[in-house]
Design an enzyme around this catalytic site. Structure first.
Site, mmCIF file in Angstrom:
data_model
loop_
_atom_site.group_PDB
_atom_site.id
_atom_site.type_symbol
_atom_site.label_atom_id
_atom_site.label_comp_id
_atom_site.label_asym_id
_atom_site.label_seq_id
_atom_site.Cartn_x
_atom_site.Cartn_y
_atom_site.Cartn_z
ATOM 1 N N SER A 149 0.808 -1.206 0.000
ATOM 2 C CA SER A 149 0.000 0.000 0.000
ATOM 3 C C SER A 149 0.847 1.265 0.000
ATOM 4 C CB SER A 149 -0.948 -0.039 1.198
ATOM 5 O OG SER A 149 -2.120 0.672 0.931
ATOM 6 N N ASP A 155 9.743 4.909 -10.502
ATOM 7 C CA ASP A 155 9.287 5.452 -11.783
ATOM 8 C C ASP A 155 9.923 6.793 -12.108
ATOM 9 O OD1 ASP A 155 7.732 3.232 -12.010
ATOM 10 O OD2 ASP A 155 5.791 4.250 -11.897
ATOM 11 N N LYS A 170 -1.178 -4.012 -3.307
ATOM 12 C CA LYS A 170 -2.449 -3.417 -2.880
ATOM 13 C C LYS A 170 -2.535 -2.016 -3.472
ATOM 14 C CE LYS A 170 -5.215 -1.890 1.035
ATOM 15 N NZ LYS A 170 -5.142 -0.440 0.756
#
Length: 407
Positions: free
Chosen positions: A317, A328, A342
Protein backbone atom coordinates in the site's frame (compact mmCIF):
# COMPACT_ATOMS: atom_id res chain seq x y z
CA UNK A 1 5.06 -4.06 15.83
CA UNK A 2 1.43 -4.27 14.87
CA UNK A 3 1.06 -3.69 11.15
CA UNK A 4 -1.86 -2.97 8.85
CA UNK A 5 -1.93 -3.41 5.08
CA UNK A 6 -3.41 0.00 4.36
CA UNK A 7 -3.17 3.32 2.62
CA UNK A 8 -5.70 5.52 4.33
CA UNK A 9 -6.92 9.08 4.48
CA UNK A 10 -7.81 10.55 7.85
CA UNK A 11 -11.42 11.51 8.61
CA UNK A 12 -12.30 14.69 6.74
CA UNK A 13 -15.99 14.89 7.46
CA UNK A 14 -18.76 13.00 5.72
CA UNK A 15 -17.44 12.59 2.20
CA UNK A 16 -20.22 10.06 1.73
CA UNK A 17 -23.45 9.77 3.64
CA UNK A 18 -23.89 6.59 5.62
CA UNK A 19 -26.80 5.71 3.35
CA UNK A 20 -24.58 5.95 0.28
CA UNK A 21 -21.98 3.73 1.88
CA UNK A 22 -24.56 1.15 2.76
CA UNK A 23 -25.71 0.95 -0.83
CA UNK A 24 -22.49 -0.87 -1.68
CA UNK A 25 -23.88 -4.01 -0.02
CA UNK A 26 -25.38 -6.88 -2.00
CA UNK A 27 -28.90 -7.50 -0.75
CA UNK A 28 -28.96 -11.28 -1.02
CA UNK A 29 -25.72 -11.66 0.90
CA UNK A 30 -26.83 -9.08 3.44
CA UNK A 31 -30.06 -10.92 4.20
CA UNK A 32 -28.25 -14.20 4.77
CA UNK A 33 -25.41 -12.64 6.75
CA UNK A 34 -27.24 -10.25 9.04
CA UNK A 35 -28.59 -11.49 12.33
CA UNK A 36 -31.73 -9.46 11.69
CA UNK A 37 -33.02 -6.01 12.58
CA UNK A 38 -36.37 -4.48 13.32
CA UNK A 39 -37.39 -0.92 12.63
CA UNK A 40 -39.67 -0.81 15.62
CA UNK A 41 -38.15 -2.68 18.55
CA UNK A 42 -34.57 -2.16 17.35
CA UNK A 43 -34.92 1.52 16.50
CA UNK A 44 -33.35 2.69 19.78
CA UNK A 45 -30.28 0.61 18.91
CA UNK A 46 -30.11 1.50 15.21
CA UNK A 47 -32.16 4.53 14.16
CA UNK A 48 -30.30 4.54 10.86
CA UNK A 49 -31.97 1.25 9.92
CA UNK A 50 -35.53 2.52 10.19
CA UNK A 51 -35.66 4.34 6.84
CA UNK A 52 -33.74 1.53 5.15
CA UNK A 53 -36.28 -1.07 6.23
CA UNK A 54 -38.96 0.68 4.25
CA UNK A 55 -39.70 -0.56 0.70
CA UNK A 56 -37.37 0.74 -1.99
CA UNK A 57 -38.17 4.24 -3.26
CA UNK A 58 -36.89 6.48 -5.97
CA UNK A 59 -34.63 8.00 -3.31
CA UNK A 60 -32.45 4.90 -3.42
CA UNK A 61 -33.10 3.24 -0.07
CA UNK A 62 -32.44 -0.48 0.13
CA UNK A 63 -35.46 -2.74 0.43
CA UNK A 64 -34.55 -4.67 3.57
CA UNK A 65 -37.99 -6.15 4.14
CA UNK A 66 -36.38 -9.57 3.87
CA UNK A 67 -34.17 -8.68 6.84
CA UNK A 68 -37.30 -7.77 8.80
CA UNK A 69 -38.76 -11.19 7.96
CA UNK A 70 -35.59 -12.94 9.15
CA UNK A 71 -35.77 -11.05 12.42
CA UNK A 72 -39.46 -11.86 12.86
CA UNK A 73 -38.74 -15.58 12.45
CA UNK A 74 -35.83 -15.39 14.86
CA UNK A 75 -37.96 -13.64 17.43
CA UNK A 76 -40.72 -16.25 17.16
CA UNK A 77 -38.63 -19.38 16.82
CA UNK A 78 -35.17 -18.87 18.29
CA UNK A 79 -34.61 -20.97 21.40
CA UNK A 80 -32.50 -18.49 23.30
CA UNK A 81 -32.09 -14.84 24.12
CA UNK A 82 -31.67 -12.36 21.29
CA UNK A 83 -29.40 -9.38 21.91
CA UNK A 84 -30.76 -6.44 19.86
CA UNK A 85 -27.45 -4.55 20.01
CA UNK A 86 -25.55 -7.59 18.79
CA UNK A 87 -28.02 -8.04 15.94
CA UNK A 88 -27.52 -4.44 14.87
CA UNK A 89 -23.72 -4.89 14.96
CA UNK A 90 -24.21 -7.96 12.78
CA UNK A 91 -26.28 -5.90 10.36
CA UNK A 92 -23.56 -3.29 10.01
CA UNK A 93 -20.82 -5.86 9.52
CA UNK A 94 -22.96 -7.78 7.04
CA UNK A 95 -23.66 -4.75 4.88
CA UNK A 96 -19.98 -3.93 4.70
CA UNK A 97 -18.81 -7.52 4.26
CA UNK A 98 -21.20 -7.99 1.35
CA UNK A 99 -19.20 -5.52 -0.74
CA UNK A 100 -16.71 -8.34 -1.21
CA UNK A 101 -13.83 -5.89 -0.71
CA UNK A 102 -11.32 -7.15 1.89
CA UNK A 103 -10.17 -3.58 2.60
CA UNK A 104 -13.59 -2.11 3.30
CA UNK A 105 -14.34 -2.80 6.94
CA UNK A 106 -16.59 -1.82 9.82
CA UNK A 107 -15.03 -1.27 13.26
CA UNK A 108 -16.94 -1.16 16.50
CA UNK A 109 -15.74 1.54 18.95
CA UNK A 110 -13.08 -0.68 20.56
CA UNK A 111 -11.80 -1.90 17.20
CA UNK A 112 -11.76 1.65 15.82
CA UNK A 113 -9.66 2.87 18.74
CA UNK A 114 -7.20 -0.01 18.33
CA UNK A 115 -6.96 0.55 14.57
CA UNK A 116 -6.20 4.25 14.88
CA UNK A 117 -3.70 3.61 17.65
CA UNK A 118 -1.87 1.03 15.57
CA UNK A 119 -1.48 3.51 12.71
CA UNK A 120 0.31 5.83 15.12
CA UNK A 121 2.39 3.09 16.76
CA UNK A 122 0.60 3.16 20.12
CA UNK A 123 -0.78 -0.11 21.40
CA UNK A 124 -0.65 -2.62 24.23
CA UNK A 125 1.68 -5.47 23.35
CA UNK A 126 5.26 -6.66 23.71
CA UNK A 127 7.16 -4.30 21.39
CA UNK A 128 8.44 -6.58 18.64
CA UNK A 129 8.22 -5.81 14.94
CA UNK A 130 7.13 -8.84 12.91
CA UNK A 131 7.33 -9.88 9.28
CA UNK A 132 6.47 -13.04 7.36
CA UNK A 133 9.34 -14.50 5.37
CA UNK A 134 9.80 -17.95 3.89
CA UNK A 135 6.51 -19.14 5.35
CA UNK A 136 7.36 -18.15 8.93
CA UNK A 137 6.71 -15.23 11.26
CA UNK A 138 10.00 -13.61 12.23
CA UNK A 139 10.97 -10.90 14.68
CA UNK A 140 12.44 -8.10 12.55
CA UNK A 141 13.37 -5.78 15.40
CA UNK A 142 12.76 -5.27 19.10
CA UNK A 143 11.97 -1.87 20.56
CA UNK A 144 14.40 -0.64 23.20
CA UNK A 145 13.11 -0.87 26.79
CA UNK A 146 10.08 -2.86 25.62
CA UNK A 147 8.80 -6.03 27.34
CA UNK A 148 10.14 -8.07 24.39
CA UNK A 149 13.59 -6.54 24.78
CA UNK A 150 13.65 -7.11 28.52
CA UNK A 151 12.51 -10.71 28.09
CA UNK A 152 15.35 -11.46 25.66
CA UNK A 153 13.54 -11.66 22.31
CA UNK A 154 15.96 -11.05 19.42
CA UNK A 155 15.75 -10.09 15.72
CA UNK A 156 15.71 -13.25 13.64
CA UNK A 157 13.70 -15.26 16.17
CA UNK A 158 11.05 -17.34 14.39
CA UNK A 159 7.71 -17.47 16.23
CA UNK A 160 6.50 -21.05 16.26
CA UNK A 161 3.66 -20.77 18.79
CA UNK A 162 1.64 -18.10 20.58
CA UNK A 163 0.00 -19.26 23.80
CA UNK A 164 0.65 -22.85 22.62
CA UNK A 165 -1.20 -22.24 19.34
CA UNK A 166 0.70 -23.23 16.20
CA UNK A 167 1.61 -19.98 14.41
CA UNK A 168 3.26 -21.61 11.40
CA UNK A 169 0.58 -20.67 8.89
CA UNK A 170 -0.48 -17.40 10.44
CA UNK A 171 -0.41 -14.07 8.68
CA UNK A 172 1.40 -11.19 10.34
CA UNK A 173 -1.95 -9.62 11.26
CA UNK A 174 -3.10 -12.84 12.92
CA UNK A 175 0.12 -13.05 14.93
CA UNK A 176 -0.18 -9.41 15.92
CA UNK A 177 -3.78 -9.87 17.07
CA UNK A 178 -2.87 -12.86 19.24
CA UNK A 179 0.24 -11.24 20.73
CA UNK A 180 -1.49 -7.99 21.58
CA UNK A 181 -3.59 -7.70 24.70
CA UNK A 182 -4.38 -5.56 27.73
CA UNK A 183 -1.54 -4.06 29.70
CA UNK A 184 -0.44 -6.30 32.55
CA UNK A 185 -1.54 -9.56 30.92
CA UNK A 186 0.91 -12.22 29.78
CA UNK A 187 1.52 -13.89 26.43
CA UNK A 188 3.57 -17.04 25.92
CA UNK A 189 5.80 -17.15 22.85
CA UNK A 190 7.61 -20.25 21.61
CA UNK A 191 10.41 -19.26 19.28
CA UNK A 192 13.06 -20.99 17.21
CA UNK A 193 16.53 -19.48 17.39
CA UNK A 194 19.01 -21.37 15.27
CA UNK A 195 18.64 -24.96 16.46
CA UNK A 196 17.22 -23.98 19.82
CA UNK A 197 13.58 -23.80 20.88
CA UNK A 198 12.91 -21.22 23.57
CA UNK A 199 9.83 -20.13 25.49
CA UNK A 200 9.12 -16.64 26.76
CA UNK A 201 6.33 -15.48 29.05
CA UNK A 202 6.10 -11.74 28.36
CA UNK A 203 3.94 -9.28 30.26
CA UNK A 204 2.30 -6.82 27.89
CA UNK A 205 2.66 -3.07 28.31
CA UNK A 206 1.69 0.10 26.47
CA UNK A 207 4.09 0.55 23.54
CA UNK A 208 4.92 3.76 21.75
CA UNK A 209 6.96 2.95 18.67
CA UNK A 210 8.47 5.64 16.42
CA UNK A 211 7.70 4.93 12.78
CA UNK A 212 11.20 5.92 11.64
CA UNK A 213 14.65 4.89 12.79
CA UNK A 214 17.92 5.77 11.12
CA UNK A 215 21.65 5.29 11.36
CA UNK A 216 24.81 5.99 9.38
CA UNK A 217 27.10 3.03 8.78
CA UNK A 218 30.90 3.18 9.21
CA UNK A 219 31.05 3.25 5.41
CA UNK A 220 28.96 6.46 5.42
CA UNK A 221 25.75 4.94 4.10
CA UNK A 222 22.51 6.27 5.56
CA UNK A 223 19.99 3.63 6.65
CA UNK A 224 16.38 4.82 6.93
CA UNK A 225 13.94 2.28 8.35
CA UNK A 226 10.24 3.19 7.99
CA UNK A 227 7.96 0.69 9.73
CA UNK A 228 4.67 2.45 8.91
CA UNK A 229 3.40 5.75 7.53
CA UNK A 230 1.91 7.49 10.54
CA UNK A 231 -0.07 10.71 10.34
CA UNK A 232 1.88 12.67 12.92
CA UNK A 233 5.48 11.51 13.22
CA UNK A 234 6.70 9.81 10.04
CA UNK A 235 7.36 12.84 7.85
CA UNK A 236 9.07 14.86 10.59
CA UNK A 237 11.29 11.95 11.63
CA UNK A 238 12.19 11.10 8.03
CA UNK A 239 13.09 14.73 7.37
CA UNK A 240 15.30 14.80 10.48
CA UNK A 241 17.07 11.70 9.18
CA UNK A 242 17.49 13.29 5.74
CA UNK A 243 19.02 16.39 7.32
CA UNK A 244 21.54 14.22 9.17
CA UNK A 245 22.37 12.34 5.98
CA UNK A 246 22.89 15.63 4.16
CA UNK A 247 25.13 17.04 6.89
CA UNK A 248 27.28 13.90 6.87
CA UNK A 249 27.40 13.89 3.06
CA UNK A 250 26.51 10.20 2.91
CA UNK A 251 27.46 8.17 -0.16
CA UNK A 252 23.92 6.91 -0.47
CA UNK A 253 20.73 6.03 1.39
CA UNK A 254 19.03 2.69 2.01
CA UNK A 255 15.28 3.03 2.62
CA UNK A 256 14.02 -0.12 4.34
CA UNK A 257 10.29 -0.68 3.70
CA UNK A 258 10.28 -4.41 4.36
CA UNK A 259 7.33 -5.46 6.47
CA UNK A 260 5.78 -1.99 6.20
CA UNK A 261 2.07 -2.59 5.61
CA UNK A 262 1.24 1.03 4.79
CA UNK A 263 -0.46 3.92 6.55
CA UNK A 264 -1.47 7.43 5.55
CA UNK A 265 -1.37 8.43 1.90
CA UNK A 266 -0.13 11.96 2.55
CA UNK A 267 2.72 10.66 4.68
CA UNK A 268 3.95 8.50 1.79
CA UNK A 269 3.65 11.46 -0.59
CA UNK A 270 5.57 13.78 1.71
CA UNK A 271 8.35 11.26 2.35
CA UNK A 272 8.71 10.83 -1.43
CA UNK A 273 9.23 14.59 -1.50
CA UNK A 274 12.57 14.13 0.24
CA UNK A 275 13.88 12.85 -3.12
CA UNK A 276 11.49 14.36 -5.66
CA UNK A 277 11.04 18.02 -6.61
CA UNK A 278 7.58 18.78 -8.01
CA UNK A 279 7.17 15.27 -9.42
CA UNK A 280 4.10 13.05 -9.66
CA UNK A 281 4.01 10.64 -6.72
CA UNK A 282 0.67 8.95 -7.28
CA UNK A 283 -2.66 9.44 -9.00
CA UNK A 284 -6.06 8.32 -7.81
CA UNK A 285 -8.72 6.98 -10.11
CA UNK A 286 -12.36 6.26 -9.38
CA UNK A 287 -14.37 4.36 -11.95
CA UNK A 288 -11.30 4.46 -14.20
CA UNK A 289 -11.21 8.28 -14.26
CA UNK A 290 -8.40 10.30 -12.68
CA UNK A 291 -9.75 12.12 -9.64
CA UNK A 292 -6.54 13.54 -8.25
CA UNK A 293 -2.84 13.63 -9.02
CA UNK A 294 -0.56 14.10 -6.04
CA UNK A 295 2.82 15.75 -6.55
CA UNK A 296 5.80 16.20 -4.27
CA UNK A 297 6.86 19.58 -2.95
CA UNK A 298 9.93 21.59 -3.85
CA UNK A 299 12.23 20.91 -0.90
CA UNK A 300 13.86 17.59 -1.78
CA UNK A 301 16.82 17.34 0.60
CA UNK A 302 18.04 14.09 -0.94
CA UNK A 303 17.52 14.84 -4.62
CA UNK A 304 20.33 13.21 -6.59
CA UNK A 305 21.59 11.14 -3.64
CA UNK A 306 22.01 7.48 -4.74
CA UNK A 307 19.21 5.52 -3.07
CA UNK A 308 18.18 1.89 -2.74
CA UNK A 309 14.75 0.89 -1.46
CA UNK A 310 14.38 -2.51 0.24
CA UNK A 311 11.01 -4.22 -0.28
CA UNK A 312 9.46 -7.62 0.28
CA UNK A 313 6.12 -9.40 0.16
CA UNK A 314 4.93 -7.54 3.25
CA UNK A 315 5.67 -4.10 1.77
CA UNK A 316 2.19 -2.92 0.92
CA UNK A 317 0.00 0.00 0.00
CA UNK A 318 1.63 3.27 1.14
CA UNK A 319 5.01 1.49 1.02
CA UNK A 320 4.34 0.57 -2.59
CA UNK A 321 3.35 4.16 -3.35
CA UNK A 322 6.73 5.40 -2.10
CA UNK A 323 8.68 2.60 -3.79
CA UNK A 324 6.78 3.04 -7.05
CA UNK A 325 7.22 6.81 -7.05
CA UNK A 326 10.98 6.65 -6.49
CA UNK A 327 11.38 3.85 -9.02
CA UNK A 328 9.29 5.45 -11.78
CA UNK A 329 10.97 8.82 -11.31
CA UNK A 330 14.43 7.26 -11.53
CA UNK A 331 15.31 8.28 -7.98
CA UNK A 332 15.98 4.83 -6.53
CA UNK A 333 16.81 1.22 -7.27
CA UNK A 334 14.55 -1.41 -5.68
CA UNK A 335 16.12 -4.48 -4.05
CA UNK A 336 14.45 -7.47 -2.43
CA UNK A 337 11.40 -9.48 -3.44
CA UNK A 338 8.06 -8.61 -5.07
CA UNK A 339 5.80 -6.38 -2.97
CA UNK A 340 2.36 -7.28 -1.65
CA UNK A 341 0.22 -5.69 -4.37
CA UNK A 342 -2.45 -3.42 -2.88
CA UNK A 343 -3.47 -0.60 -5.18
CA UNK A 344 -6.50 0.87 -3.43
CA UNK A 345 -7.10 3.85 -1.15
CA UNK A 346 -9.35 3.76 1.90
CA UNK A 347 -11.19 6.69 3.48
CA UNK A 348 -11.92 6.65 7.20
CA UNK A 349 -15.49 7.65 8.05
CA UNK A 350 -16.45 8.29 11.65
CA UNK A 351 -19.78 6.80 12.71
CA UNK A 352 -21.91 7.47 15.81
CA UNK A 353 -20.76 6.28 19.25
CA UNK A 354 -17.11 5.95 18.21
CA UNK A 355 -17.61 3.32 15.50
CA UNK A 356 -15.82 3.68 12.17
CA UNK A 357 -16.08 2.65 8.54
CA UNK A 358 -12.96 2.16 6.42
CA UNK A 359 -14.14 2.24 2.82
CA UNK A 360 -12.28 1.86 -0.47
CA UNK A 361 -12.78 5.13 -2.35
CA UNK A 362 -10.29 4.92 -5.20
CA UNK A 363 -7.52 2.99 -6.91
CA UNK A 364 -4.03 4.43 -6.98
CA UNK A 365 -1.57 4.38 -9.87
CA UNK A 366 2.19 4.90 -9.98
CA UNK A 367 3.66 7.81 -11.98
CA UNK A 368 4.12 5.40 -14.88
CA UNK A 369 0.40 4.63 -14.83
CA UNK A 370 0.53 1.19 -13.20
CA UNK A 371 -2.00 -0.12 -10.69
CA UNK A 372 -0.28 -2.87 -8.77
CA UNK A 373 -3.30 -4.59 -7.20
CA UNK A 374 -2.47 -8.29 -6.85
CA UNK A 375 0.56 -7.76 -9.10
CA UNK A 376 2.94 -6.05 -6.73
CA UNK A 377 6.13 -4.27 -7.76
CA UNK A 378 9.04 -6.42 -8.94
CA UNK A 379 12.38 -5.06 -7.67
CA UNK A 380 15.17 -4.10 -10.03
CA UNK A 381 17.46 -6.51 -8.18
CA UNK A 382 15.83 -9.64 -6.73
CA UNK A 383 17.44 -10.93 -3.55
CA UNK A 384 15.84 -13.58 -1.33
CA UNK A 385 16.43 -14.33 2.33
CA UNK A 386 16.54 -18.00 3.31
CA UNK A 387 15.05 -19.26 6.60
CA UNK A 388 18.55 -20.06 7.84
CA UNK A 389 19.73 -16.53 7.09
CA UNK A 390 16.72 -15.06 8.90
CA UNK A 391 17.33 -17.07 12.06
CA UNK A 392 21.04 -16.27 11.97
CA UNK A 393 20.41 -12.54 11.59
CA UNK A 394 22.07 -12.48 8.16
CA UNK A 395 20.55 -9.90 5.81
CA UNK A 396 21.66 -10.38 2.17
CA UNK A 397 19.12 -7.81 0.95
CA UNK A 398 20.57 -5.04 3.08
CA UNK A 399 24.07 -6.23 2.21
CA UNK A 400 23.26 -5.99 -1.52
CA UNK A 401 21.88 -2.48 -1.07
CA UNK A 402 25.03 -1.32 0.70
CA UNK A 403 27.16 -3.01 -1.96
CA UNK A 404 25.35 -1.15 -4.74
CA UNK A 405 25.80 2.18 -2.97
CA UNK A 406 29.46 1.57 -2.16
CA UNK A 407 30.60 1.12 -5.74
Amino acid sequence: MESQTEVVRPPVGKRFSLKTLLLTGLLVAVVSFIGGTRAGSLAPYAPWLKPLLAPATSGGNLDLSGVQQVYDVLKRRYDGTLDPAALVEGAKRGLVSATGDPYTAYFDPAEAKAFMSSLEGKYSGVGAELARRNGQIFVVSVIDESPAKKAGLQPGDAIAKVNDQDATNWSVDKAVTEIRGPKGTSVKLTIVRGREIKEFAIVRDVITNPSVRFEITPGNIGILRISRFGETDTVNLARQAAEQFKQKNVKGVVVDLRGNGGGYLNAAKDVAGLWLNNKVVVSERRGGKVQETLKSGNSALLVGVPTVVLVDGASASASEILAGALKDNGAATLVGTKTFGKGSVQQIENLPAGAMLKVTVAQWYTPAGRNISKEGIVPDVIVDITPAQSTQGVDPQKDKAIELLSR
